[in-house]
Design a protein around this motif. Structure first.
Motif, PDB file in Angstrom:
ATOM      1  N   ALA A 141      45.734  35.005  38.880  1.00 30.17           N
ATOM      2  CA  ALA A 141      46.196  36.461  38.196  1.00 30.17           C
ATOM      3  C   ALA A 141      45.573  36.275  36.834  1.00 30.17           C
ATOM      4  CB  ALA A 141      47.591  36.574  38.092  1.00 30.17           C
ATOM      5  N   LEU A 142      45.649  35.100  36.157  1.00 26.85           N
ATOM      6  CA  LEU A 142      45.173  34.905  34.693  1.00 26.85           C
ATOM      7  C   LEU A 142      43.475  34.967  34.865  1.00 26.85           C
ATOM      8  CD1 LEU A 142      47.561  32.378  33.318  1.00 26.85           C
ATOM      9  CD2 LEU A 142      46.953  34.847  32.277  1.00 26.85           C
ATOM     10  N   ARG A 143      43.079  34.151  35.964  1.00 26.70           N
ATOM     11  CA  ARG A 143      41.684  33.883  35.751  1.00 26.70           C
ATOM     12  C   ARG A 143      40.841  34.929  36.277  1.00 26.70           C
ATOM     13  NH1 ARG A 143      39.546  28.033  38.073  1.00 26.70           N
ATOM     14  NH2 ARG A 143      39.915  29.130  39.823  1.00 26.70           N
ATOM     15  N   GLU A 144      41.394  35.896  37.139  1.00 23.97           N
ATOM     16  CA  GLU A 144      40.646  36.828  38.192  1.00 23.97           C
ATOM     17  C   GLU A 144      41.399  38.085  38.132  1.00 23.97           C
ATOM     18  OE1 GLU A 144      39.686  35.397  42.157  1.00 23.97           O
ATOM     19  OE2 GLU A 144      40.268  33.446  41.374  1.00 23.97           O
ATOM     20  N   GLY A 145      42.721  38.123  37.822  1.00 21.22           N
ATOM     21  CA  GLY A 145      43.363  39.550  38.114  1.00 21.22           C
ATOM     22  C   GLY A 145      43.278  40.245  36.875  1.00 21.22           C
ATOM     23  N   LEU A 146      43.456  39.458  35.681  1.00 22.21           N
ATOM     24  CA  LEU A 146      43.545  40.135  34.442  1.00 22.21           C
ATOM     25  C   LEU A 146      42.156  39.964  33.678  1.00 22.21           C
ATOM     26  CD1 LEU A 146      46.962  39.264  33.545  1.00 22.21           C
ATOM     27  CD2 LEU A 146      46.289  41.137  34.771  1.00 22.21           C
ATOM     28  N   ALA A 213      43.895  31.586  29.370  1.00 24.20           N
ATOM     29  CA  ALA A 213      43.836  32.918  28.790  1.00 24.20           C
ATOM     30  C   ALA A 213      43.122  33.111  27.599  1.00 24.20           C
ATOM     31  CB  ALA A 213      45.413  32.916  28.413  1.00 24.20           C
ATOM     32  N   PHE A 214      42.672  32.208  26.869  1.00 25.18           N
ATOM     33  CA  PHE A 214      42.102  32.522  25.767  1.00 25.18           C
ATOM     34  C   PHE A 214      40.859  31.813  25.588  1.00 25.18           C
ATOM     35  CE2 PHE A 214      46.695  31.983  24.026  1.00 25.18           C
ATOM     36  CZ  PHE A 214      46.882  33.296  24.283  1.00 25.18           C
ATOM     37  N   ASP A 324      26.164  29.127  45.293  1.00 22.70           N
ATOM     38  CA  ASP A 324      25.668  28.772  44.104  1.00 22.70           C
ATOM     39  C   ASP A 324      26.723  28.703  43.123  1.00 22.70           C
ATOM     40  OD1 ASP A 324      23.137  28.854  44.753  1.00 22.70           O
ATOM     41  OD2 ASP A 324      22.722  30.757  44.017  1.00 22.70           O
ATOM     42  N   PRO A 325      26.613  27.824  42.349  1.00 22.49           N
ATOM     43  CA  PRO A 325      28.052  27.612  41.066  1.00 22.49           C
ATOM     44  C   PRO A 325      28.331  28.905  40.502  1.00 22.49           C
ATOM     45  CG  PRO A 325      26.830  25.336  41.570  1.00 22.49           C
ATOM     46  CD  PRO A 325      25.861  26.524  42.370  1.00 22.49           C
ATOM     47  N   GLU A 326      27.086  29.591  40.058  1.00 26.32           N
ATOM     48  CA  GLU A 326      27.342  30.788  39.253  1.00 26.32           C
ATOM     49  C   GLU A 326      27.909  31.935  40.010  1.00 26.32           C
ATOM     50  OE1 GLU A 326      23.592  33.803  39.397  1.00 26.32           O
ATOM     51  OE2 GLU A 326      22.707  32.072  40.202  1.00 26.32           O
ATOM     52  N   HIS A 327      28.357  31.914  41.429  1.00 30.46           N
ATOM     53  CA  HIS A 327      28.954  32.731  42.021  1.00 30.46           C
ATOM     54  C   HIS A 327      30.490  32.569  41.944  1.00 30.46           C
ATOM     55  CE1 HIS A 327      25.060  33.807  44.354  1.00 30.46           C
ATOM     56  NE2 HIS A 327      25.497  34.974  43.573  1.00 30.46           N
ATOM     57  N   ARG A 328      31.006  31.302  41.690  1.00 25.96           N
ATOM     58  CA  ARG A 328      32.203  30.838  41.425  1.00 25.96           C
ATOM     59  C   ARG A 328      33.159  31.366  40.273  1.00 25.96           C
ATOM     60  NH1 ARG A 328      30.236  24.916  42.985  1.00 25.96           N
ATOM     61  NH2 ARG A 328      29.464  25.138  45.109  1.00 25.96           N
ATOM     62  N   VAL A 329      34.267  31.368  40.244  1.00 27.83           N
ATOM     63  CA  VAL A 329      35.073  31.733  39.142  1.00 27.83           C
ATOM     64  C   VAL A 329      35.125  30.433  38.358  1.00 27.83           C
ATOM     65  CG1 VAL A 329      37.662  32.273  38.413  1.00 27.83           C
ATOM     66  CG2 VAL A 329      36.386  32.893  40.541  1.00 27.83           C
ATOM     67  N   PRO A 330      34.626  30.610  37.041  1.00 28.59           N
ATOM     68  CA  PRO A 330      34.802  29.472  35.969  1.00 28.59           C
ATOM     69  C   PRO A 330      36.201  28.687  36.034  1.00 28.59           C
ATOM     70  CG  PRO A 330      33.892  31.292  35.027  1.00 28.59           C
ATOM     71  CD  PRO A 330      34.780  31.917  36.256  1.00 28.59           C
ATOM     72  N   HIS A 331      35.865  27.368  35.989  1.00 32.70           N
ATOM     73  CA  HIS A 331      37.518  26.600  35.842  1.00 32.70           C
ATOM     74  C   HIS A 331      38.381  27.069  34.956  1.00 32.70           C
ATOM     75  CE1 HIS A 331      34.641  23.346  37.752  1.00 32.70           C
ATOM     76  NE2 HIS A 331      35.652  23.557  38.644  1.00 32.70           N
ATOM     77  N   LEU A 332      37.772  27.329  33.774  1.00 31.82           N
ATOM     78  CA  LEU A 332      38.908  27.900  32.632  1.00 31.82           C
ATOM     79  C   LEU A 332      38.733  29.280  32.394  1.00 31.82           C
ATOM     80  CD1 LEU A 332      39.028  24.624  30.402  1.00 31.82           C
ATOM     81  CD2 LEU A 332      40.804  25.306  32.081  1.00 31.82           C
ATOM     82  N   ALA A 333      38.320  30.046  33.344  1.00 28.97           N
ATOM     83  CA  ALA A 333      38.202  31.446  33.406  1.00 28.97           C
ATOM     84  C   ALA A 333      37.213  32.024  32.619  1.00 28.97           C
ATOM     85  CB  ALA A 333      39.596  32.281  32.946  1.00 28.97           C
TER      86      ALA A 333
ATOM     87  N   GLY B 135      47.756  48.210  37.359  1.00 25.24           N
ATOM     88  CA  GLY B 135      47.112  47.008  37.177  1.00 25.24           C
ATOM     89  C   GLY B 135      47.731  45.758  37.427  1.00 25.24           C
ATOM     90  N   ILE B 136      48.824  45.766  38.508  1.00 29.19           N
ATOM     91  CA  ILE B 136      49.073  44.632  39.064  1.00 29.19           C
ATOM     92  C   ILE B 136      48.394  44.130  40.015  1.00 29.19           C
ATOM     93  CG2 ILE B 136      51.152  43.563  40.330  1.00 29.19           C
ATOM     94  CD1 ILE B 136      52.769  45.980  39.455  1.00 29.19           C
ATOM     95  N   PRO B 137      47.932  42.744  39.807  1.00 24.95           N
ATOM     96  CA  PRO B 137      46.876  42.283  40.978  1.00 24.95           C
ATOM     97  C   PRO B 137      47.470  42.023  42.124  1.00 24.95           C
ATOM     98  CG  PRO B 137      47.339  40.616  39.209  1.00 24.95           C
ATOM     99  CD  PRO B 137      48.394  41.707  38.754  1.00 24.95           C
ATOM    100  N   ILE B 138      48.040  43.082  42.965  1.00 20.93           N
ATOM    101  CA  ILE B 138      48.846  42.573  43.967  1.00 20.93           C
ATOM    102  C   ILE B 138      47.747  42.506  45.202  1.00 20.93           C
ATOM    103  CG2 ILE B 138      49.127  44.991  44.666  1.00 20.93           C
ATOM    104  CD1 ILE B 138      51.477  42.237  45.377  1.00 20.93           C
ATOM    105  N   ILE B 139      46.583  43.146  45.092  1.00 17.93           N
ATOM    106  CA  ILE B 139      45.691  43.013  46.284  1.00 17.93           C
ATOM    107  C   ILE B 139      45.308  41.285  46.236  1.00 17.93           C
ATOM    108  CG2 ILE B 139      43.546  43.866  47.321  1.00 17.93           C
ATOM    109  CD1 ILE B 139      45.718  45.974  47.690  1.00 17.93           C
ATOM    110  N   LYS B 140      44.888  40.962  45.305  1.00 13.82           N
ATOM    111  CA  LYS B 140      44.303  39.646  45.004  1.00 13.82           C
ATOM    112  C   LYS B 140      45.349  38.818  45.430  1.00 13.82           C
ATOM    113  CE  LYS B 140      41.290  38.671  41.931  1.00 13.82           C
ATOM    114  NZ  LYS B 140      40.302  38.123  42.725  1.00 13.82           N
ATOM    115  N   ALA B 141      46.659  38.800  45.146  1.00 15.73           N
ATOM    116  CA  ALA B 141      47.696  38.059  45.498  1.00 15.73           C
ATOM    117  C   ALA B 141      47.763  37.834  47.014  1.00 15.73           C
ATOM    118  CB  ALA B 141      49.027  38.315  44.762  1.00 15.73           C
ATOM    119  N   LEU B 142      47.898  39.128  47.631  1.00 16.56           N
ATOM    120  CA  LEU B 142      47.893  39.275  49.034  1.00 16.56           C
ATOM    121  C   LEU B 142      46.789  38.568  49.702  1.00 16.56           C
ATOM    122  CD1 LEU B 142      49.662  42.757  49.579  1.00 16.56           C
ATOM    123  CD2 LEU B 142      50.593  40.377  50.120  1.00 16.56           C
TER     124      LEU B 142
END
Lengths: 436, 436
Positions: A141-146, A213-214, A324-333, B135-142
């Motif tokens: 949720a923090l890294r991708e959802g928000l 988060a930051f 490719d690593p560039e397609h991945r979610v960064p470790h710390l968002a 805004g709830i990342p529910i699709i991502k959670a599921l």
């Protein structure tokens, strides 16, 4: 499609849960991941237990270092815990070009910066959903959802042991010591409960969430940590009377001066959803500037809830491991070259509200003296209870809630108040958050 | 790195929010996404408003079809709504090889199977986090957070208008009609509120979550939908007395016989966290076999909360848009060749508990007759209130909660009970879920 091969390090509670959920739901997981995920080797010191659990379905060994060097292993799952051998194993796995999934919050909180740098350099993934709040997908949720949001703060109940103890203290009016024994009997607390009850475990998890988060580097060594062992049942009762509940919160907040990173017992309004998270459950409240408050709730520990997070990471890594690593979610968002070094604020600079409890002589003028001292520090009072002294009793208690102030101001006021003749014994000071 | 170019279709509430959050948080979003995300063209029928909002920062047009064919556009964001023109635009964008982000639940619930098939064939992504629960990342959670689990059921408060109305009816003891007018005045309900209050909007969102949870095709046309317009404030009061709260829930459940897919007012125990979700907030409770219950809470509507989800999708698509399609998360969580066709159960086959309210003549033997009929249908009673008739009143009310039974059994029982001489008027029947 060819299965992906997992090397499992440690088949204790979480390792056992991971093994059995993969076996039970393997077909459905493969339908999601696009290929089967199979444990090909398990390393554990207890070979007899390992053989019993794996039932000849995979290789077993007591040499974890052999697994991280095994050419047949695509992903190493580290579930050993601790931060000495586990660190060596994770760094060795990375050096060998393996992706790593871990539930090890202590390891990441203390050595995350080093581990993520190594992974980045080698182009492998280190996934760690299971390190925070068990099965709740809060890292995702923090890294991708928000990602749209400037995250303002996070406040979490992220240690089930302490939440269970606080729920029981409130429900039954019992003391910390009595409830701790009950929690140990029920398996909710370890024989040595220090790590949980003193807030260290929560601080590990909080440090990870704060970094994500930051976009800040991992700063566990600067976290302020207070546990619940000194909490008095009387304060839980008074808080209830004032419309608040006491929870052990991990709080991290971005201010113009830096980042707050703190774990301590906290009064929160009873009507907030998070105040009603009871027993061993976990919940994390995140405030983003666009989305507003969102809350994530579930089991924060246990074999299968934690396995749920481990396997979600396995599916993510399985999908992405040839990309490719560039397609991945960064470790710390945040992208590694876009991290910042925000200072962690000393507690004296933190601004929050406070609950104070004073034992005072039952005579006129005391309250006037106390409020004068608070006013001198520009602290205003939001609510107050003055307990009626019992017949013949010469002392009574004053309970106050303050509006927001800086911690150095309240501490200065407390020092002066404590020196008043009429004030007896130590002054109880707890922090209060409105969480709005 | 080169910015990614977004073509925005519609700059109303959500479009305006998306535009302004991208502008405000653009730098932080780029630090996460690895490259800037910029709106290069906006299409809206209201050109004057569009020019005012975009302030010459991008091209504007009133021709949405030009945008979906624009070679400079990488991602089309569809925020027009409805399912006629929007469908043509989305299919055209896909045909032109563009990725699509949409908040359009009606479109996906009705035409999702066709749209996802087209996207799959063309190798583009259709992302839709904003279509469910704002805004709830529910699709991502599921889709990603809970991939380890066999999902057992989902129960969600996924329509803010109805939750606001139910909260007000309970708090203030007012009738549906009175509260609806208040909600319209405050902007929580549309001038024509049918879509929300009759449960259609919730059913759209539920159908999307059900497909993702079970790997089933989209089955909105078979959903059972009941709204709250017929709900009597008296039943809210009686439910409270029995320890329950009434919420409009969207429920989908996997059973051995098929999938339940239903929206209706539901009694839930007051002590459940989801029962305490008040006002216009949304919450989704998901039960997985490994993780247990998890809950996701936040704002389900509004400009910036929905923009938060739109932009999270933009970041995901930005990261993945040059990757092989096999590395991406499948549209409906399961790989396209691993979808199944589970039957949607008719309501008569659904098993749940019930709340019944009967108006009866105040004379002996009535209760015996009623309980005899229930026993004949093998329905057992869990709790009961018999209201004391007022002085001189000849009728009274009986309220009952039943244990679980099949809906055809309770309906058969109700038909027989209604034919009793002593029973006056219609029998109120509401469903009850323990959510454990």
């Amino acid at each position: 499609m060819k299965p992906i091969n997992v090397g499992l390090l440690g088949i204790g509670t979480v390792g056992g849960g991971t093994f059995s959920v993969l076996a039970r739901n393997g077909e459905e997981i493969a339908r999601r991941a696009g290929r089967p995920i199979q444990v090909s080797v398990v390393a554990d010191r207890n070979l007899e237990r390992t053989r019993r659990l794996t039932k000849d379905s995979c290789r077993v060994t007591d040499d974890a270092f052999a697994v991280v060097s095994d050419p047949d292993v695509d992903i190493v799952v580290e579930l050993i815990g601790g931060d000495s051998v586990a660190k060596e194993l994770v760094l060795q796995a990375i050096a060998n070009g393996k992706h790593v999934v871990t539930a090890n919050k202590a390891l990441l909180a203390k050595h995350g910066n080093e581990i993520f740098a190594a992974a980045q350099k080698k182009g492998v993934m280190v996934a760690f959903e299971a390190a925070v709040a068990g099965g709740i997908p809060i890292i995702k949720a923090l890294r991708e959802g928000l990602t749209a949001n400037r995250i303002e703060w996070i406040a979490g109940i992220i240690n089930g042991t302490t939440n269970f103890i606080l729920s029981e203290m409130r429900d039954k009016g019992l003391s910390f010591d009595v409830v701790l024994k009950e929690a140990q009997r029920l398996g909710y607390a370890e024989a040595d409960p220090t790590f949980d009850v003193e807030g260290v475990d929560a601080a590990h998890k909080l440090s990870i969430m704060s970094a994500i988060a930051f976009g800040n580097s991992m700063s566990f060594d600067q976290a302020h940590i207070e546990g619940i062992s000194q909490l008095d049942a009387a304060d839980i009762r008074y808080a209830e009377q004032l419309g608040y509940r006491i929870k052990l919160l991990g709080i991290t907040k971005r201010t113009s001066e830096g980042v707050e990173l703190r774990v301590h017992p906290t009064l929160i309004p009873t009507r907030r959803l998070i105040a009603n998270v009871e027993g061993a459950m976990n919940a994390v409240l995140v405030k983003g500037d666009a989305v507003g408050p969102t809350l994530y709730y579930g089991k924060g520990a246990g074999a299968e809830p934690t396995a749920s997070a481990v396997i979600a990471d396995l599916v993510d890594v399985t999908r992405m491991h040839t990309a490719d690593p560039e397609h991945r979610v960064p470790h710390l968002a945040f992208q590694p070259d876009a991290m910042v070094d925000l200072p962690i604020l000393p507690m004296a600079d933190v601004i929050t509200s406070y609950y104070l409890r004073l034992r005072v002589a039952d005579r006129t003028g005391v309250l006037a003296d106390v409020t004068r001292i608070l006013a001198d520090q520009e602290i205003s009072i939001d609510a107050m209870i003055q307990r009626e002294p019992a017949e013949g009793e010469e002392q009574t208690e004053i309970i106050m809630l303050t509006h927001q102030t800086r911690e150095r101001n309240i501490d200065a006021a407390i020092t002066r108040i404590a020196s008043l003749d009429a004030v007896k014994g130590a002054i109880v000071r707890l922090r209060l958050e409105e969480l709005l």
